[in-house]
Design a protein around this motif. Structure first.
Motif, mmCIF file in Angstrom:
data_model
loop_
_atom_site.group_PDB
_atom_site.id
_atom_site.type_symbol
_atom_site.label_atom_id
_atom_site.label_comp_id
_atom_site.label_asym_id
_atom_site.label_seq_id
_atom_site.Cartn_x
_atom_site.Cartn_y
_atom_site.Cartn_z
ATOM 1 N N ARG A 129 -4.424 1.881 10.621
ATOM 2 C CA ARG A 129 -3.426 2.049 9.575
ATOM 3 C C ARG A 129 -2.332 2.976 10.095
ATOM 4 N NH1 ARG A 129 -5.413 -1.656 7.280
ATOM 5 N NH2 ARG A 129 -5.634 -1.993 5.036
ATOM 6 N N GLU A 132 0.861 -1.185 0.000
ATOM 7 C CA GLU A 132 0.000 0.000 0.000
ATOM 8 C C GLU A 132 0.892 1.227 0.000
ATOM 9 O OE1 GLU A 132 -4.021 -1.328 2.411
ATOM 10 O OE2 GLU A 132 -2.426 -0.325 3.496
ATOM 11 N N ALA A 133 0.783 2.059 -1.005
ATOM 12 C CA ALA A 133 1.734 3.176 -1.076
ATOM 13 C C ALA A 133 1.217 4.305 -1.952
ATOM 14 C CB ALA A 133 3.078 2.684 -1.623
ATOM 15 N N PHE A 134 1.876 5.438 -1.804
ATOM 16 C CA PHE A 134 1.724 6.577 -2.697
ATOM 17 C C PHE A 134 3.134 7.028 -3.050
ATOM 18 C CE2 PHE A 134 2.215 11.142 -3.133
ATOM 19 C CZ PHE A 134 1.289 11.457 -4.118
ATOM 20 N N SER A 173 6.856 -1.655 -1.418
ATOM 21 C CA SER A 173 6.791 -0.223 -1.103
ATOM 22 C C SER A 173 7.534 0.180 0.164
ATOM 23 C CB SER A 173 5.328 0.211 -0.988
ATOM 24 O OG SER A 173 4.656 -0.532 0.013
ATOM 25 N N VAL A 226 -0.319 5.754 -7.350
ATOM 26 C CA VAL A 226 -0.363 4.703 -6.342
ATOM 27 C C VAL A 226 -0.105 3.376 -7.051
ATOM 28 C CG1 VAL A 226 -1.911 5.888 -4.750
ATOM 29 C CG2 VAL A 226 -2.881 4.454 -6.548
ATOM 30 N N PRO A 262 -1.009 12.387 0.494
ATOM 31 C CA PRO A 262 -0.290 11.114 0.314
ATOM 32 C C PRO A 262 -0.668 10.035 1.320
ATOM 33 C CG PRO A 262 1.208 12.949 -0.003
ATOM 34 C CD PRO A 262 -0.088 13.541 0.482
ATOM 35 N N ALA A 263 -0.801 10.408 2.594
ATOM 36 C CA ALA A 263 -1.106 9.417 3.623
ATOM 37 C C ALA A 263 -2.445 8.735 3.371
ATOM 38 C CB ALA A 263 -1.105 10.069 4.999
ATOM 39 N N SER A 308 -4.593 2.374 -2.487
ATOM 40 C CA SER A 308 -3.710 1.425 -3.138
ATOM 41 C C SER A 308 -4.109 -0.015 -2.858
ATOM 42 C CB SER A 308 -2.271 1.671 -2.684
ATOM 43 O OG SER A 308 -1.368 0.777 -3.283
ATOM 44 N N THR A 351 0.866 5.136 8.809
ATOM 45 C CA THR A 351 1.588 5.655 7.652
ATOM 46 C C THR A 351 3.091 5.621 7.934
ATOM 47 O OG1 THR A 351 -0.234 7.125 7.068
ATOM 48 C CG2 THR A 351 1.940 7.654 6.161
ATOM 49 N N CYS A 391 -2.525 6.385 0.016
ATOM 50 C CA CYS A 391 -2.028 5.024 0.242
ATOM 51 C C CYS A 391 -3.166 4.035 0.433
ATOM 52 C CB CYS A 391 -1.140 4.990 1.488
ATOM 53 S SG CYS A 391 0.420 5.855 1.348
ATOM 54 N N TRP A 411 6.479 7.057 6.658
ATOM 55 C CA TRP A 411 7.017 8.108 5.807
ATOM 56 C C TRP A 411 8.460 7.801 5.450
ATOM 57 C CZ3 TRP A 411 3.991 11.843 3.789
ATOM 58 C CH2 TRP A 411 2.753 12.062 4.387
#
Length: 273
Positions: A266, A15-17, A93, A37, A114-115, A121, A268, A118, A270
């Motif tokens: 979840r 799971e990512a951006f 990721s 994503v 971004p957070a 994704s 995140t 994700c 970074w």
């Protein structure tokens, strides 16, 4: 998961951006600087399944838990000594840079934080604030009343739709037995973590119940994820409260600890913190 290949070392995470750093010679769908994503499920947009509204399972580049890239099976990663490091779901990721096949990348509105991007994704958990109106704790029911009986009483005969999201055959069976005779449908979302088969009563099937599987929630990544992003931007989709913690990459083990302790929905991670 029992059938997960044990190719190690490998870079996990799916799971990512991210922002495109560069593209291959024959790639014209993306350009450096695009907000994207990655997705574990690809969409070639050419095969019969990708062109059909009935499927999101690309048949040209079929989903598989492989240690390398989907087209040739090779890895794009090496360690400090030049030895191969394997991929995970074609995404990998948990790294500052990764290499993803063009069929597994979706261009996104850069205005989406971004957070939260994700989450699009792959998926997110749910809670009472996100639509749940009743909750059953099996431990509070005792041995005399099974879960499916409690749900049948609560719903006047059984639920129209039951979703199994954990990945246990026993819970899949509970979900099926909790569905209503006549039209109850059970949707399997979880990946059975022990490789156990699903055993259900053929007599209950005759009563009009059905079971189907759903990979990635039936989402066609390239066409549906941008729609979900727009819904978030229009305040039609709640995502913000899914993020309960944030850590830097160097503290990634803390994120796993929070998950195992049941303290995080979840977290995140970074890359630049």
């Amino acid at each position: 998961m029992k059938d997960l290949p044990d190719n190690i070392p490998r870079i996990f995470g799916h799971e990512a951006f991210g922002v495109v750093e560069s593209v291959g010679e024959q790639v014209d769908e993306f350009a450096a600087g695009d907000a994207v994503v990655p997705t574990f499920l690809g969409q070639c947009s050419e095969c019969v399944d990708c062109r059909s509204a009935r499927s999101n399972m690309c048949s040209k580049y079929r989903f598989a838990v492989r240690p390398g890239m989907p087209r040739d099976g090779t890895t794009r990663f090496t360690d400090g000594q030049g030895r191969p490091v394997h991929h995970f779901f074609g995404v990998s990721s948990f790294a500052e840079y990764t290499v993803v096949d063009v069929n597994q990348v979706v261009k996104l509105n850069p205005a989406v934080p971004p957070a939260l991007a994700c989450l699009l994704s792959c998926g997110a958990s749910t809670g009472k604030k996100f639509g749940v109106t009743h909750f059953i704790n099996p431990k509070e029911l005792g041995e005399e009343k099974p879960v499916h009986q409690a749900i049948a009483e609560m719903t006047d005969g059984g639920a129209d739709y039951c979703f199994e999201c954990i990945g246990l055959a026993a819970l899949m069976n509970d979900a099926f037995r909790s569905s209503r005779d006549g039209w109850g449908k059970t949707i399997i979302l979880g990946v059975e973590m022990h490789g156990a088969p699903l055993c259900i009563s053929p007599h209950e099937i005759l009563h009009g119940k059905s079971v189907i599987g759903s990979m990635f929630g039936g989402v066609k990544p390239k066409q549906d994820i941008p729609i979900l992003a727009d819904k978030y931007m229009n305040k039609e989709l709640e995502l913000d409260k899914f993020i309960t913690h944030e850590v830097g990459l160097k503290d990634i083990n803390q994120a796993f600890d929070l998950l195992l302790q049941g303290k995080s929905l979840r977290c995140t991670i970074w890359m630049d913190k």
